[in-house]
Design a protein around this motif. Structure first.
Motif, PDB file in Angstrom:
ATOM      1  N   GLY A  22       0.423  -0.647  -0.203  1.00  0.00           N
ATOM      2  CA  GLY A  22       0.310   0.271  -0.356  1.00  0.00           C
ATOM      3  C   GLY A  22       0.272   1.310   0.184  1.00  0.00           C
ATOM      4  N   ARG A  23       2.109   0.933   0.337  1.00  0.00           N
ATOM      5  CA  ARG A  23       2.853   2.110   1.082  1.00  0.00           C
ATOM      6  C   ARG A  23       3.643   2.324  -0.668  1.00  0.00           C
ATOM      7  NH1 ARG A  23       8.018   1.914   4.645  1.00  0.00           N
ATOM      8  NH2 ARG A  23       8.069   4.292   4.273  1.00  0.00           N
ATOM      9  N   TRP A  24       4.020   2.166  -1.206  1.00  0.00           N
ATOM     10  CA  TRP A  24       4.624   2.636  -2.910  1.00  0.00           C
ATOM     11  C   TRP A  24       3.608   2.730  -3.786  1.00  0.00           C
ATOM     12  CZ3 TRP A  24       4.169  -0.198  -7.003  1.00  0.00           C
ATOM     13  CH2 TRP A  24       3.438  -1.672  -7.327  1.00  0.00           C
ATOM     14  N   VAL A  25       2.502   1.821  -3.576  1.00  0.00           N
ATOM     15  CA  VAL A  25       0.966   1.884  -4.179  1.00  0.00           C
ATOM     16  C   VAL A  25       0.621   3.746  -4.409  1.00  0.00           C
ATOM     17  CG1 VAL A  25      -1.242   1.481  -5.328  1.00  0.00           C
ATOM     18  CG2 VAL A  25       0.636   0.277  -4.759  1.00  0.00           C
ATOM     19  N   LYS A  26       0.800   4.047  -2.863  1.00  0.00           N
ATOM     20  CA  LYS A  26       0.275   5.312  -2.791  1.00  0.00           C
ATOM     21  C   LYS A  26       1.063   6.397  -3.450  1.00  0.00           C
ATOM     22  CE  LYS A  26      -2.668   4.179   1.450  1.00  0.00           C
ATOM     23  NZ  LYS A  26      -2.266   4.167   2.484  1.00  0.00           N
ATOM     24  N   ALA A  27       2.590   5.680  -2.950  1.00  0.00           N
ATOM     25  CA  ALA A  27       3.335   6.913  -3.505  1.00  0.00           C
ATOM     26  C   ALA A  27       3.475   7.314  -5.156  1.00  0.00           C
ATOM     27  CB  ALA A  27       5.413   6.377  -2.799  1.00  0.00           C
ATOM     28  N   VAL A  28       2.985   5.972  -5.900  1.00  0.00           N
ATOM     29  CA  VAL A  28       3.440   6.160  -7.001  1.00  0.00           C
ATOM     30  C   VAL A  28       2.333   7.238  -7.695  1.00  0.00           C
ATOM     31  CG1 VAL A  28       2.771   5.241  -9.465  1.00  0.00           C
ATOM     32  CG2 VAL A  28       4.474   4.017  -7.351  1.00  0.00           C
ATOM     33  N   LYS A  29       1.232   6.496  -6.679  1.00  0.00           N
ATOM     34  CA  LYS A  29      -0.212   7.402  -7.114  1.00  0.00           C
ATOM     35  C   LYS A  29      -0.023   8.971  -7.414  1.00  0.00           C
ATOM     36  CE  LYS A  29      -3.750   3.867  -6.646  1.00  0.00           C
ATOM     37  NZ  LYS A  29      -5.039   3.774  -6.101  1.00  0.00           N
ATOM     38  N   ASN A  30       0.226   9.071  -5.835  1.00  0.00           N
ATOM     39  CA  ASN A  30       0.914  10.264  -6.024  1.00  0.00           C
ATOM     40  C   ASN A  30       1.642  11.041  -7.112  1.00  0.00           C
ATOM     41  OD1 ASN A  30       0.338  13.100  -3.785  1.00  0.00           O
ATOM     42  ND2 ASN A  30       2.543  12.310  -3.116  1.00  0.00           N
ATOM     43  N   TYR A  31       2.829  10.804  -6.810  1.00  0.00           N
ATOM     44  CA  TYR A  31       3.639  11.125  -7.496  1.00  0.00           C
ATOM     45  C   TYR A  31       3.251  11.388  -9.193  1.00  0.00           C
ATOM     46  CZ  TYR A  31       7.616  10.599  -4.575  1.00  0.00           C
ATOM     47  OH  TYR A  31       8.711  10.241  -3.474  1.00  0.00           O
ATOM     48  N   VAL A  32       2.551  10.258  -9.958  1.00  0.00           N
ATOM     49  CA  VAL A  32       1.107  10.591 -11.013  1.00  0.00           C
ATOM     50  C   VAL A  32       0.879  11.696 -11.073  1.00  0.00           C
ATOM     51  CG1 VAL A  32       0.149   9.563 -12.951  1.00  0.00           C
ATOM     52  CG2 VAL A  32       2.704   8.448 -11.902  1.00  0.00           C
ATOM     53  N   LYS A  33       0.315  12.087  -9.967  1.00  0.00           N
ATOM     54  CA  LYS A  33      -0.901  12.979  -9.899  1.00  0.00           C
ATOM     55  C   LYS A  33      -0.223  14.795 -10.117  1.00  0.00           C
ATOM     56  CE  LYS A  33      -3.346  13.590  -6.133  1.00  0.00           C
ATOM     57  NZ  LYS A  33      -4.267  13.576  -4.437  1.00  0.00           N
ATOM     58  N   ASN A  34       0.666  14.531  -9.777  1.00  0.00           N
ATOM     59  CA  ASN A  34       1.380  15.665  -9.549  1.00  0.00           C
ATOM     60  C   ASN A  34       2.804  16.271 -10.394  1.00  0.00           C
ATOM     61  OD1 ASN A  34      -0.521  16.424  -6.829  1.00  0.00           O
ATOM     62  ND2 ASN A  34       1.004  14.999  -5.577  1.00  0.00           N
ATOM     63  N   LEU A  35       2.467  14.907 -11.102  1.00  0.00           N
ATOM     64  CA  LEU A  35       4.007  15.499 -12.087  1.00  0.00           C
ATOM     65  C   LEU A  35       3.361  15.812 -13.513  1.00  0.00           C
ATOM     66  CD1 LEU A  35       6.225  14.902 -12.722  1.00  0.00           C
ATOM     67  CD2 LEU A  35       6.508  11.950 -13.423  1.00  0.00           C
ATOM     68  N   ASP A  36       3.450  17.070 -13.959  1.00  0.00           N
ATOM     69  CA  ASP A  36       3.319  17.614 -15.083  1.00  0.00           C
ATOM     70  C   ASP A  36       4.570  16.804 -16.643  1.00  0.00           C
ATOM     71  OD1 ASP A  36       1.676  19.498 -14.087  1.00  0.00           O
ATOM     72  OD2 ASP A  36       2.486  19.976 -13.927  1.00  0.00           O
ATOM     73  N   TYR A  37       5.809  17.424 -16.219  1.00  0.00           N
ATOM     74  CA  TYR A  37       6.534  16.562 -17.068  1.00  0.00           C
ATOM     75  C   TYR A  37       7.403  14.814 -16.151  1.00  0.00           C
ATOM     76  CZ  TYR A  37       4.476  19.401 -20.161  1.00  0.00           C
ATOM     77  OH  TYR A  37       3.734  19.649 -21.368  1.00  0.00           O
ATOM     78  N   GLY A  38       7.497  14.562 -16.465  1.00  0.00           N
ATOM     79  CA  GLY A  38       8.971  13.855 -16.517  1.00  0.00           C
ATOM     80  C   GLY A  38       8.501  11.662 -16.007  1.00  0.00           C
ATOM     81  N   ASP A  39       9.394  10.968 -14.958  1.00  0.00           N
ATOM     82  CA  ASP A  39       9.429   9.874 -15.191  1.00  0.00           C
ATOM     83  C   ASP A  39       9.563   9.137 -13.882  1.00  0.00           C
ATOM     84  OD1 ASP A  39      10.375   9.452 -17.645  1.00  0.00           O
ATOM     85  OD2 ASP A  39      11.851  10.567 -17.345  1.00  0.00           O
TER      86      ASP A  39
END
Length: 60
Positions: A22-39
């Motif tokens: 659950g921790r890494w899934v939440k981190a990935v979702k948060n990063y993707v949601k707040n990322l305009d351009y990147g990886d």
């Protein structure tokens, strides 16, 4: 994600190196949601996600 020493052991609930799915899934979702351009990169070791890394790019 913070870097910690790991003994590469799996505990009773299936968490690997003290991480929880659950921790890494939440981190990935948060990063993707707040990322305009990147990886967003996942590092996997023996079938388990052990690191999540975000690289943000700024475009003009």
């Amino acid at each position: 994600m913070n870097s910690t020493s790991c003994q590469h052991t799996e505990n009773a609930n299936g968490a690997y190196c003290g991480t929880q799915e659950g921790r890494w899934v939440k981190a990935v979702k948060n990063y993707v949601k707040n990322l305009d351009y990147g990886d967003v990169t996942l590092t996997v070791h023996n079938g388990h996600v052990v690191q999540v890394q975000k690289t943000e790019k700024i475009r003009f």
